[in-house]
Design an enzyme around this catalytic site. Structure first.
Site, PDB file in Angstrom:
ATOM      1  N   CYS A   1      -2.399   8.903   2.257  1.00  9.46           N
ATOM      2  CA  CYS A   1      -1.962   8.443   0.932  1.00  9.46           C
ATOM      3  C   CYS A   1      -3.065   8.552  -0.111  1.00  9.46           C
ATOM      4  O   CYS A   1      -2.790   8.512  -1.312  1.00  9.46           O
ATOM      5  CB  CYS A   1      -1.467   7.000   1.016  1.00  9.46           C
ATOM      6  SG  CYS A   1      -2.676   5.830   1.686  1.00  9.46           S
TER       7      CYS A   1
ATOM      8  N   GLU B   1       0.873  -1.175   0.000  1.00  5.41           N
ATOM      9  CA  GLU B   1       0.000   0.000   0.000  1.00  5.41           C
ATOM     10  C   GLU B   1       0.904   1.216   0.000  1.00  5.41           C
ATOM     11  O   GLU B   1       1.442   1.593   1.042  1.00  5.41           O
ATOM     12  CB  GLU B   1      -0.924  -0.018   1.228  1.00  5.41           C
ATOM     13  CG  GLU B   1      -1.861  -1.218   1.294  1.00  5.41           C
ATOM     14  CD  GLU B   1      -2.818  -1.308   0.119  1.00  5.41           C
ATOM     15  OE1 GLU B   1      -2.972  -0.294  -0.613  1.00  5.41           O
ATOM     16  OE2 GLU B   1      -3.391  -2.373  -0.088  1.00  5.41           O
TER      17      GLU B   1
END
Length: 531
Positions: free
Chosen positions: A259, A225
């Site tokens: 993010c 990720e």
């Protein structure tokens, strides 16, 4: 700030202890202890209580590490993990059941093929600093649900949170199955020298590449990720006021250290000035006394990240059109937007991972799409504000790990929806049922009865071509398309169209019949009444 609780100073785990811990969880897995679904559910429920019982301690750790306010700590960390634990615990038994395989030919029914979800083994989770509880404990819950043992290594950049997570492990979870270790670069390198059955890493692309290379040495699967230069699109057909509000929320939550938040916004030129005016109004409304005095505003995690973000602003050739103030002694940077005209600008060339972002005007949507594909062809997240047709064009032509229309990163903010990247923004996904799948090996199992040789005796030598021909006549699928790939429209095609009413799936056909039958019954009754 006076400490309400005694959070120990950050203490790396010794290299020898790390090795011993890894050996312990690997040995435990081989006992099949974690394959007991009731045991998994119990441990996930214990994790729920670990978070619930230590909520105040978690809040303090987040305040010390990131100046994260109580509201955000509860909403995005504590409540999120508690909901994930309950949702997963309530569904593990269902997810873990063997599943039948669709469309098995009749001659193979006796073999009873089933898909069985089995754990990989021992999982390594290397977490991130920005959401130290959500991004560490969410994959942990998935790994536990699937029956794995786990080594978790939280980020050292949120040291207080890392020590609290270790406390949760030590006091609430089975110490032979789930172990938290702490450390810096040397400890992380040492961990990666060991063999795991799957690795989960959340963080930057640089370290993600190192993890992927290390995993490749032992052919270890992984979930990455990462992040990316996430785009947002705002066309002249958007609700500009709403787009500005929702994008400001996305970039002020946790001081933009997310993010999934946008790195830049592509705004159609006719609404550019309106958009800039709106974000400035919202800036004043969100923090009327300034970011440095806001009780809701998080700080940048450390001085290195502060200087990295500052460098992006220092090097830009664009114009600051909102914000721009920063307080290095407090590690605070206020929400800042920069109007740029080049994808080579420092504000466009790298991921900000903070409260700063760029705005670039465009004249045609195709131009905006081209810009997004040049800046980062595989970002983690995408948001788009426009007409339905425009939004669909964006989704069709710009790839991303996930996308939300008309808002911020909601596609990955729910327990039931997955977070995951594509290409350079990551691989794999998790959350809820997707976590169970991510940490399970789907094993196909057939149980063949003794009598099946009556049907399949042709497989044994010496081969008999006549037996093969008879079997082929009974079992071989016949093409329903011509040599150009177009469907054949013979008698059986039209019979199928009649019975399915043109539906392309069982569901659509049933829905069409469900609509048509009441109409036919009504017309029949109407005719009978006239007679």
């Amino acid at each position: 700030m006076a400490s309400k609780f005694d959070i120990p100073a950050y203490a790396p785990t010794s290299l020898d202890e790390i090795t011993t811990n890894i050996e312990t969880v690997r040995r435990t897995f081989r006992t099949n202890k974690t394959k007991d679904v009731d045991f998994r559910v119990q441990q996930i429920r214990r994790l729920y209580w670990a978070v619930a019982d230590n909520a105040a301690l978690i809040e303090e750790a987040l305040m010390k590490d990131l100046n994260k306010c109580q509201f955000e700590a509860q909403l995005s960390e504590i409540d999120w993990i508690k909901n994930e634990a309950i949702y997963v615990a309530n569904n593990v038994h269902k997810w873990a059941k063997d599943k039948s395989v669709d469309d098995i030919p009749i001659q193979y029914w006796a073999m009873g093929p089933k898909m069985r979800s089995e754990p990989f083994g021992t999982i390594l989770i290397i977490g991130a600093f920005n959401y130290p509880f959500q991004l560490n404990l969410a994959p942990l819950i998935g790994a536990m649900a699937a029956g794995n043992t786990v080594i978790l290594k939280p980020s050292e950049l949120s040291p207080h949170s890392a020590m609290v997570i270790k406390k949760l492990f030590d006091e609430y979870l089975d110490p032979d199955c789930y172990i938290c270790v702490n450390g810096n670069v040397d400890e992380t390198k040492h961990i990666l020298e060991h063999k795991f059955d799957k690795i989960v890493f959340t963080g930057g692309k640089g370290v993600g590449t190192i993890v992927a290379k290390k995993a490749a040495e032992t052919l270890t699967p992984y979930i990455l990720e990462l992040g990316g230069q996430n785009p947002s699109f705002v066309t002249k057909n958007a609700n500009v006021k709403l787009a500005a509000k929702r994008l400001m929320w996305q970039k002020t939550f946790n001081a933009g250290q997310i993010c999934l938040s946008h790195n830049y916004v592509l705004v159609e030129r006719p609404v550019l000035h309106e958009f800039i005016a709106e974000i400035n109004k919202l800036h004043a409304k969100f923090m009327p006394n300034g970011a440095d005095k806001s009780p809701d505003w998080s700080r940048i995690v450390n001085i290195n990240h502060f200087k990295r973000i500052k460098r992006m602003l220092d090097n830009t050739k664009g114009k600051i059109v909102m914000g721009g103030n920063m307080w290095e002694d407090k590690l605070i940077i206020e929400p800042t937007a920069v109007l740029v005209d080049s994808i080579d600008d420092s504000m466009m060339a790298e991921e900000s991972f903070g409260p700063i972002w760029s705005i670039m005007p465009f004249d045609k949507l195709d131009d905006a799409i081209d810009i997004a594909n040049k800046v980062d062809p595989t970002p983690l997240s995408l948001t788009t504000f426009g007409s339905d047709a425009e939004n669909e064009r964006v989704l069709l032509n710009v790839t991303s790990g996930g996308a939300t229309i008309n808002d911020g990163f909601w596609h990955a903010a729910m327990n039931q929806t997955p977070i995951g990247g594509i290409g350079s923004s990551g691989q794999g996904n998790y959350h809820g049922a997707f976590s169970f799948k991510a940490f399970s090996h789907e094993r196909i199992i057939c149980k063949v009865p003794n009598w099946v040789d009556i049907v399949l005796k042709l497989r044994y030598m010496p081969y008999d071509m006549r037996e093969l021909a008879r079997t082929q006549a009974l079992t071989s699928l016949k093409p329903n398309f011509d040599r150009n790939g177009n469907p054949k429209k013979g008698l059986f095609y039209w019979i199928g169209m009649l019975f399915t009413l043109g539906g392309r799936s069982k569901k659509s056909s049933i829905l069409r019949w469900g609509f048509l039958l009441p109409v036919l019954v009504y017309l029949f009754q109407l005719r009978q009444a006239k007679l």
